[in-house]
Design a protein around this motif. Sequence first.
Motif, PDB file in Angstrom:
ATOM      1  N   ARG A  83       0.855  -1.196   0.000  1.00 22.30           N
ATOM      2  CA  ARG A  83       0.000   0.000   0.000  1.00 22.30           C
ATOM      3  C   ARG A  83       0.879   1.230   0.000  1.00 22.30           C
ATOM      4  O   ARG A  83       1.856   1.302   0.734  1.00 22.30           O
ATOM      5  CB  ARG A  83      -0.896   0.023   1.238  1.00 22.30           C
ATOM      6  CG  ARG A  83      -1.860  -1.145   1.305  1.00 22.30           C
ATOM      7  CD  ARG A  83      -2.711  -1.083   2.539  1.00 22.30           C
ATOM      8  NE  ARG A  83      -3.717  -0.036   2.385  1.00 22.30           N
ATOM      9  CZ  ARG A  83      -4.585   0.299   3.324  1.00 22.30           C
ATOM     10  NH1 ARG A  83      -4.558  -0.313   4.494  1.00 22.30           N
ATOM     11  NH2 ARG A  83      -5.465   1.241   3.119  1.00 22.30           N
ATOM     12  N   ASP A  86      -2.275   6.967  -2.736  1.00 21.98           N
ATOM     13  CA  ASP A  86      -2.677   7.029  -4.142  1.00 21.98           C
ATOM     14  C   ASP A  86      -4.009   7.745  -4.334  1.00 21.98           C
ATOM     15  O   ASP A  86      -4.723   7.483  -5.295  1.00 21.98           O
ATOM     16  CB  ASP A  86      -2.734   5.628  -4.745  1.00 21.98           C
ATOM     17  CG  ASP A  86      -3.794   4.741  -4.107  1.00 21.98           C
ATOM     18  OD1 ASP A  86      -4.419   5.153  -3.110  1.00 21.98           O
ATOM     19  OD2 ASP A  86      -3.999   3.632  -4.616  1.00 21.98           O
ATOM     20  N   ASP A  87      -4.332   8.653  -3.420  1.00 19.47           N
ATOM     21  CA  ASP A  87      -5.623   9.337  -3.500  1.00 19.47           C
ATOM     22  C   ASP A  87      -5.742  10.308  -4.673  1.00 19.47           C
ATOM     23  O   ASP A  87      -6.844  10.616  -5.109  1.00 19.47           O
ATOM     24  CB  ASP A  87      -5.903  10.103  -2.203  1.00 19.47           C
ATOM     25  CG  ASP A  87      -6.244   9.168  -1.054  1.00 19.47           C
ATOM     26  OD1 ASP A  87      -6.585   7.996  -1.327  1.00 19.47           O
ATOM     27  OD2 ASP A  87      -6.164   9.606   0.104  1.00 19.47           O
ATOM     28  N   ASP A  91      -0.003  12.142  -5.433  1.00 22.98           N
ATOM     29  CA  ASP A  91       0.394  11.057  -4.528  1.00 22.98           C
ATOM     30  C   ASP A  91       0.955   9.877  -5.316  1.00 22.98           C
ATOM     31  O   ASP A  91       1.967   9.284  -4.939  1.00 22.98           O
ATOM     32  CB  ASP A  91      -0.792  10.578  -3.686  1.00 22.98           C
ATOM     33  CG  ASP A  91      -1.237  11.583  -2.654  1.00 22.98           C
ATOM     34  OD1 ASP A  91      -0.484  12.546  -2.379  1.00 22.98           O
ATOM     35  OD2 ASP A  91      -2.343  11.408  -2.113  1.00 22.98           O
ATOM     36  N   ARG A  92       0.290   9.522  -6.413  1.00 24.37           N
ATOM     37  CA  ARG A  92       0.754   8.403  -7.240  1.00 24.37           C
ATOM     38  C   ARG A  92       2.117   8.720  -7.873  1.00 24.37           C
ATOM     39  O   ARG A  92       2.980   7.851  -7.978  1.00 24.37           O
ATOM     40  CB  ARG A  92      -0.277   8.061  -8.304  1.00 24.37           C
ATOM     41  CG  ARG A  92      -1.532   7.404  -7.707  1.00 24.37           C
ATOM     42  CD  ARG A  92      -2.486   6.902  -8.763  1.00 24.37           C
ATOM     43  NE  ARG A  92      -3.155   7.962  -9.501  1.00 24.37           N
ATOM     44  CZ  ARG A  92      -4.250   8.595  -9.103  1.00 24.37           C
ATOM     45  NH1 ARG A  92      -4.821   8.272  -7.952  1.00 24.37           N
ATOM     46  NH2 ARG A  92      -4.801   9.536  -9.846  1.00 24.37           N
ATOM     47  N   ALA A  95       4.799   8.406  -5.117  1.00 25.21           N
ATOM     48  CA  ALA A  95       5.033   6.999  -4.793  1.00 25.21           C
ATOM     49  C   ALA A  95       5.800   6.305  -5.922  1.00 25.21           C
ATOM     50  O   ALA A  95       6.714   5.515  -5.666  1.00 25.21           O
ATOM     51  CB  ALA A  95       3.708   6.282  -4.529  1.00 25.21           C
ATOM     52  N   THR A 123       6.011   9.454   2.905  1.00 31.58           N
ATOM     53  CA  THR A 123       5.977   8.123   2.301  1.00 31.58           C
ATOM     54  C   THR A 123       7.220   7.341   2.702  1.00 31.58           C
ATOM     55  O   THR A 123       7.135   6.161   3.058  1.00 31.58           O
ATOM     56  CB  THR A 123       5.870   8.221   0.768  1.00 31.58           C
ATOM     57  OG1 THR A 123       4.657   8.913   0.445  1.00 31.58           O
ATOM     58  CG2 THR A 123       5.865   6.856   0.111  1.00 31.58           C
TER      59      THR A 123
END
Length: 140
Positions: A83, A86-87, A91-92, A95, A123
Motif C-alpha cells: 500500500r 494514491d488518493d 500522490d501516485r 510513490a 511516504t
Amino acid sequence: MRRTLFTLATTTAVITVLLALKPHQPPAPALAAHLAAGDSSGRTAGGKRSGTFTGDTLDTPYGPVQVRITISAGRLTAVTAVRVPDDNPRDREIAAYAVPRLTGEALDAQSARIDAVSGATYTSGGYIRSLQSALDRTGG
C-alpha cells in the motif's frame, strides 16, 4: 562586478558539491544475524530463515504505507509495496518516484537503515517503519 560573479559562481559550485555528497554510513550488519527465532516460515538447510513477511500498515498524512518482504537463505531478496498513498495523481507520482528508490536502498543495505527520498518524506517514513516491522516479524 567580475569579482562578484566569480564569488557567486564559486559559492554555487561549492554548495552543489557539498549537497551531492552522501554521508558515509557504516555497513549494516548482515540480516542473517537478526533472523534468529523460528516460526512457520521455515529455515533452509543451513539454518537460515526464509519466507515472506508483511509489515505494519502505517498511516501518513497522505495515506497508508505497507510493505511485504521476502527473505531467502537469510537475505532480503524482495521488498514489495503493498500500500502506498494514491488518493490523487500527485500522490501516485510521488510513490512511483520514491518506492523504487527506497526498495533499491533496502535491498542494498539488507536492513531498514536507509535514507528517506527527498520530496517524499512522509511516504519514506512510512515505508521505512513498515519495512522495520516486517524485519522484526522475521524473529530478529
